[in-house]
Enzyme design. Structure first.
Site, PDB file in Angstrom:
ATOM      1  N   TRP A 121       0.997  -1.241  -0.082  1.00 12.49           N
ATOM      2  CA  TRP A 121      -0.148  -0.044  -0.127  1.00 12.49           C
ATOM      3  C   TRP A 121       0.893   1.177  -0.149  1.00 12.49           C
ATOM      4  O   TRP A 121       0.414   2.355  -0.424  1.00 12.49           O
ATOM      5  CB  TRP A 121      -0.721   0.197   1.338  1.00 12.49           C
ATOM      6  CG  TRP A 121      -1.701   1.235   1.335  1.00 12.49           C
ATOM      7  CD1 TRP A 121      -2.986   1.333   0.886  1.00 12.49           C
ATOM      8  CD2 TRP A 121      -1.515   2.270   1.855  1.00 12.49           C
ATOM      9  NE1 TRP A 121      -3.973   2.802   0.874  1.00 12.49           N
ATOM     10  CE2 TRP A 121      -2.745   3.231   1.781  1.00 12.49           C
ATOM     11  CE3 TRP A 121      -0.476   3.114   2.692  1.00 12.49           C
ATOM     12  CZ2 TRP A 121      -2.826   4.480   2.534  1.00 12.49           C
ATOM     13  CZ3 TRP A 121      -0.286   4.295   3.343  1.00 12.49           C
ATOM     14  CH2 TRP A 121      -1.929   5.118   3.130  1.00 12.49           C
ATOM     15  N   HIS A 122       1.906   1.208   0.651  1.00 14.27           N
ATOM     16  CA  HIS A 122       2.925   2.310   0.908  1.00 14.27           C
ATOM     17  C   HIS A 122       3.364   2.886  -0.487  1.00 14.27           C
ATOM     18  O   HIS A 122       3.891   3.942  -0.644  1.00 14.27           O
ATOM     19  CB  HIS A 122       3.885   2.388   1.952  1.00 14.27           C
ATOM     20  CG  HIS A 122       3.330   2.349   3.358  1.00 14.27           C
ATOM     21  ND1 HIS A 122       2.699   1.420   4.097  1.00 14.27           N
ATOM     22  CD2 HIS A 122       3.419   3.424   4.117  1.00 14.27           C
ATOM     23  CE1 HIS A 122       2.324   1.931   4.983  1.00 14.27           C
ATOM     24  NE2 HIS A 122       2.461   3.154   5.280  1.00 14.27           N
ATOM     25  N   GLY A 123       3.687   1.848  -1.456  1.00 16.20           N
ATOM     26  CA  GLY A 123       4.440   2.085  -2.498  1.00 16.20           C
ATOM     27  C   GLY A 123       4.790   0.907  -3.380  1.00 16.20           C
ATOM     28  O   GLY A 123       4.918  -0.294  -2.805  1.00 16.20           O
TER      29      GLY A 123
END
Lengths: 507, 492
Positions: free
Chosen positions: B323-325
């Site tokens: 989700w963060h990258g």
């Protein structure tokens, strides 16, 4: 509700007070040349008090000597410029200046016509707008000077808030802490000499007759400058100050000459008149682009003659309203005298050079000075002030105010005290003279203490603004302070070597 | 539009002024217009993506309620559409890069795409927020929103649109539905909101952006540095990511508070956590609770076998990392945290026994401090993977920490050559002390800065507020990118 409103009002009031304080301290206070102080000082001028307004880059504000214009021709001039100032900056400076001044002549240096960039280097360029008051001219000048960050530059503060790391005394005091700064007329004095620039001289400069087109943006603003002068009905003189241009730059200036002719405006390229002004290439240039304090009077005299012959410019000398020009001139001449003193190496000539009424001088004698075979040079000079050093007393110093030639302190008098019972003379441990000088300086002169000896200082110690000067081991120490410009000229020494005073000074 | 941009400094007061004076019934409409303008300040075209996500989840909610027997299919469809958009815009390049890497192993030609994808700002935030709403309706936790404009505002509410907190429909949508009843002129609420915003700007402009100078310098050329510099940069990165992320949340919460909305807390003194589990109760709370409620629990949560529970944990944290990258560094970072949690859980009884056997006193400062320290070291180790440009970089940096021991840089002045000179380091230290004190008060008394200040006397409130304000105005990292010294020269 009322209570809350009061709180909000007090909050914003306190904020405004604090912010204006920080704003004032943090804002740029560049050296004179950087196009900020010149504009700020300009706003302080009395309305319609300037007869010749000069615009342009450093070529203009370094080379046009406002003191010579005043002293020798009575011309009240002001140099309003900024470093690397392109013609669009010049144009908005001119518009801003004409809001409060109605000069008899506008002088524009055209060096910037040779610049080709659409935008000059940003940090160097935008600062030319920082001194301007908030106005349409300022907004226009910012937009034309840089491609982005317009709002930040317009607000100003975002651009200079990070100066906290370089703050110094001049940021906290009025007029940068420089005496009589309010009388300054925008000229920047360069004192250094570069002898090597002579090799840059183009011998066939007068033979260059071709032209080269000026960059579009510079050309557009050159025309705007000409049109503005015509609209305001003020005579305009386009010039190029003397330096060492390249062939391309000379071709550009030929094109400037054509444009000037087309618009019926006089243009003088002083690069073609080196000999007429009597420039000495080995001594009159500070660098390849600027004259130094020896060169500017020579150029300025020729410029003044041309201005006088082409235009009607009044002579305001001896008018009381123009006292600030007298003060500017006095400060300038003292600064050049200071520089000449700094450049004087010979002891006899140096002692001669100390005879300025604006000097406060400390003579410090150390070691076996009185036994030097050429001591008479110093002895005679001090005798003129009624000072007769004691050969047996060792370290001793004398403070003289040249304004009246009075000795205001003699360490010898303070070192020896008479014992009332035995009438014998005893020595106190130490003698020291402390004084405030000018508005912000402090000086402390002393015969070396034990601690000084431990630190390697064995002759008279001068501590100026808490920095120690003790240039020699034994001999003569001289501290010179300029009371007009409120600054130390220098502290130097003439040391003893093989039983003689060295005739050249030691820093 | 960034919170620390000049545009936002103009935008927010204008939005506020109009919001405070327009008729109550128009408030949600005005905020919706402002929110879309806010987003379009970055990229006007990509506002369409929010609109699509909004329409799909809005209709999805209505359909779920209408055709309850088919709600599974509907929710699956809505999730699929939203995740497809997210996948395409955020992960397609990553996916293609990995496929090509595999193809190259077999000597096959790599696949080319004939277009460029610009990652839409905040897509992960608003997609998760909208999906959360859909699942809530599916579960019957809330009713489907009938008013499209109000729902559209829920998805796009500008304070938390691009960087969270990821709001729940039960909280924000409920408040939007009561927007007409909000009593706007509430001095205490407004000042508390302003203090939160101020604190957020302090974290961002004074600490995060200053610290990032050192972090970027070391991480972008780690091969030039030894153990001590890499450790310093990694510790500073822990501070940077906290201050950067928390600052956005603080500004969002503060801005919303001024307008009468209470957003959920997103960070609660994470570096005072005494275990990794505790860390995740304090770090990016809105995401971790979202993952707990919509991923971990549906997977079975902890009410299953140990092995399944650990698999659920690992999967949840892998998703969190992704989700963060779109980079393996984030995936590994998530995996490390998953492993931490598994090891923490699996060794709990052993650790408890060890404590008893060794007669270690647990009810004292030193034990708690030890726990906090160990937790920080573990999270900071994981941050190395989060920040490193590539997985290989992270591994090499860890290798250098072990092999390139160079303590002398602490004494010979080399640390001042990492991008911050001695003055800047002093400023940073003062700012970090302020941060520590504020977090300590929060940790000990469970009160945020705004709440703490509102119980203090006026002179103290003013002193703190002016202190923060001028710290930001003077020492904040902003303005045209040049230093004062650049100006001091004589060129012509």
């Amino acid at each position: 509700m009322k209570k809350n409103a009061l709180k909000i009002i007090s909050f914003f009031l306190v904020f405004a007070i604090l912010f204006s304080g920080f704003y004032n301290v943090l804002q740029y206070r560049f050296e004179d040349e950087d196009g900020i102080e010149g504009m700020k000082q300009f706003y302080k001028l009395k309305e319609n008090s300037v007869d010749v307004m000069c615009f342009g880059s450093s070529h203009m504000f370094v080379d046009i000597n406002t003191a010579v214009l005043w002293d020798e021709y009575g011309i009240a001039a002001y140099n309003l410029g900024g470093t690397i100032q392109p013609l669009w900056n010049t144009y908005f400076y001119m518009k801003e200046a004409l809001k409060t001044q109605n000069p008899k002549l506008l002088v524009v240096d055209c060096f910037s016509a040779s610049l080709t960039e659409e935008y000059q280097e940003e940090s160097g360029m935008i600062k030319n707008t920082f001194g301007m008051k908030f106005s349409k001219n300022k907004i226009d000048a910012i937009y034309v000077s840089v491609p982005d960050n317009h709002l930040a530059y317009l607000l100003g503060y975002p651009g200079f808030h990070s100066r906290y790391s370089v703050l110094e005394r001049e940021d906290f005091v009025e007029g940068k802490g420089i005496a009589h700064y309010d009388c300054w007329k925008g000229q920047h004095l360069l004192t250094q000499t570069n002898e090597e620039v002579a090799g840059l001289r183009m011998e066939n400069i007068k033979e260059i007759s071709d032209t080269e087109e000026i960059a579009d943006k510079q050309s557009e603003y050159l025309q705007k400058i000409i049109d503005l002068a015509k609209k305001e009905n003020i005579p305009l003189l386009l010039i190029n100050t003397p330096y060492f241009p390249t062939e391309r730059e000379e071709k550009i200036y030929n094109r400037v000459a054509e444009i000037a002719k087309e618009n019926d405006v006089p243009y003088i390229n002083y690069n073609l008149f080196y000999d007429e002004m009597g420039l000495d290439f080995s001594s009159d240039f500070a660098d390849g682009h600027h004259l130094n304090y020896k060169g500017t009077p020579k150029f300025t005299r020729l410029l003044a003659e041309d201005m006088k012959s082409l235009f009607e410019i009044p002579d305001h000398r001896n008018e009381t309203d123009y006292w600030d020009y007298d003060m500017m001139s006095a400060c300038y001449h003292q600064k050049t005298a200071n520089q000449e003193l700094i450049e004087t190496e010979n002891l006899e000539a140096y002692l001669e050079g100390l005879n300025s009424e604006n000097y406060l001088v400390v003579f410090g004698l150390s070691g076996g000075f009185a036994y030097a075979d050429n001591y008479a040079i110093i002895g005679n000079a001090l005798a003129e002030y009624g000072i007769y050093p004691d050969a047996e007393a060792g370290n001793q110093f004398y403070v003289i105010n040249q304004k009246d030639g009075q000795v205001i302190y003699s360490s010898l008098d303070n070192m020896k005290q008479t014992d009332s019972i035995s009438t014998a003379t005893v020595e106190t441990k130490q003698s020291r003279w402390d004084s405030e000088l000018g508005s912000y300086d402090v000086v402390s002169v002393r015969c070396p203490t034990e601690e000084d000896y431990e630190n390697g200082y064995s002759s008279v110690v001068v501590e100026y603004n808490h920095r120690i000067y003790c240039p020699i081991y034994e001999g003569l120490t001289i501290f010179v302070y300029d009371t007009l410009n409120e600054t130390m000229v220098e502290t130097v020494g003439f040391y003893l070597e093989n039983g003689s005073f060295c005739l050249n000074k030691w820093r | 539009m960034l919170f620390n941009s000049y545009s936002f400094m103009l935008f927010f007061p204008i939005v506020l002024c109009i919001y405070f004076v327009i008729p109550k019934k128009a408030r949600h409409l005005w905020l919706l217009v402002a929110s879309y303008y806010f987003y379009m300040g970055w990229n006007a075209k990509y506002a369409i993506l929010i609109a699509i996500s909004t329409i799909v989840t809005y209709l999805g909610g209505l359909c779920i309620e209408k055709w309850k027997e088919k709600r599974k299919w509907i929710v699956a469809g809505v999730v699929l559409i939203n995740l497809s958009i997210l996948f395409f815009f955020k992960y397609f390049d990553f996916f293609l890069g990995n496929v090509n890497r595999i193809l190259s192993l077999f000597g096959a030609n790599s696949l080319q795409k004939g277009f460029d994808i610009l990652l839409p700002v905040g897509i992960s935030f608003y997609t998760f927020q909208a999906l959360g709403y859909t699942i809530d309706v599916y579960r019957g936790t809330i009713k489907a929103e009938k008013n499209f404009l109000k729902y559209a505002l829920f998805v796009s509410f500008f304070p938390q649109l691009v960087a969270g907190p990821i709001e729940r429909s039960g909280n924000l949508l409920r408040q939007i539905n009561r927007v007409e009843q909000i009593k706007l002129w509430n001095y205490r609420r407004i000042t508390e909101g302003a203090v939160l915003m101020l604190w957020g700007y302090f974290l961002k402009m004074v600490i995060a952006d200053r610290v990032s100078i050192v972090v970027d310098q070391v991480y972008d050329s780690y091969w030039m540095y030894g153990s001590v510099e890499i450790i310093i940069a990694s510790v500073l990165f822990a501070i940077q990511i906290y201050c950067d992320f928390a600052s956005y949340s603080q500004i969002a919460i503060g801005a919303a508070k001024i307008m009468g909305f209470e957003l959920m807390e997103n960070f609660n003194t994470p570096y005072f956590a005494s275990s990794i589990r505790d860390f995740w109760r304090r770090w990016h709370i809105s995401l971790s609770t979202w993952l707990r409620d919509y991923v971990y629990i549906p997977l079975g949560g902890s009410r299953c076998s140990k092995a399944r529970k650990y698999l659920n944990l690992l999967l949840t944290f892998l998703i969190s990392g992704l989700w963060h990258g779109a980079n393996w560094t984030y995936v590994v970072w998530g995996m490390i945290h998953g492993i931490y949690q598994i090891v923490e859980d699996a060794t709990e009884s052993v650790r408890d026994k060890l404590v008893l056997k060794l007669h270690i006193m647990t009810n004292n400062f030193s034990y708690r401090f030890g726990q906090i320290l160990v937790t920080f070291v573990l999270t900071d180790f994981a941050w190395i993977f989060f920040r490193a440009n590539y997985l290989s970089d992270a591994c090499q940096m860890i290798g250098r920490i072990v092999t390139k021991w160079n303590p002398w840089v602490l004494f010979d002045g080399s640390v001042y050559n990492l991008g911050l000179n001695i003055t800047e380091v002093h400023i940073l230290l003062v700012a970090l002390i302020v941060l520590f004190l504020v977090d300590l008060v929060r940790y000990k008394k469970q009160v945020t800065l705004d709440m703490f200040l509102s119980t203090q006397n006026l002179w103290f409130r003013f002193a703190v507020i002016f202190g923060l304000l001028f710290f930001i105005l003077i020492y904040g990292e902003y303005g045209p990118g040049f230093s004062a010294k650049q100006f001091i020269y004589f060129q012509f």
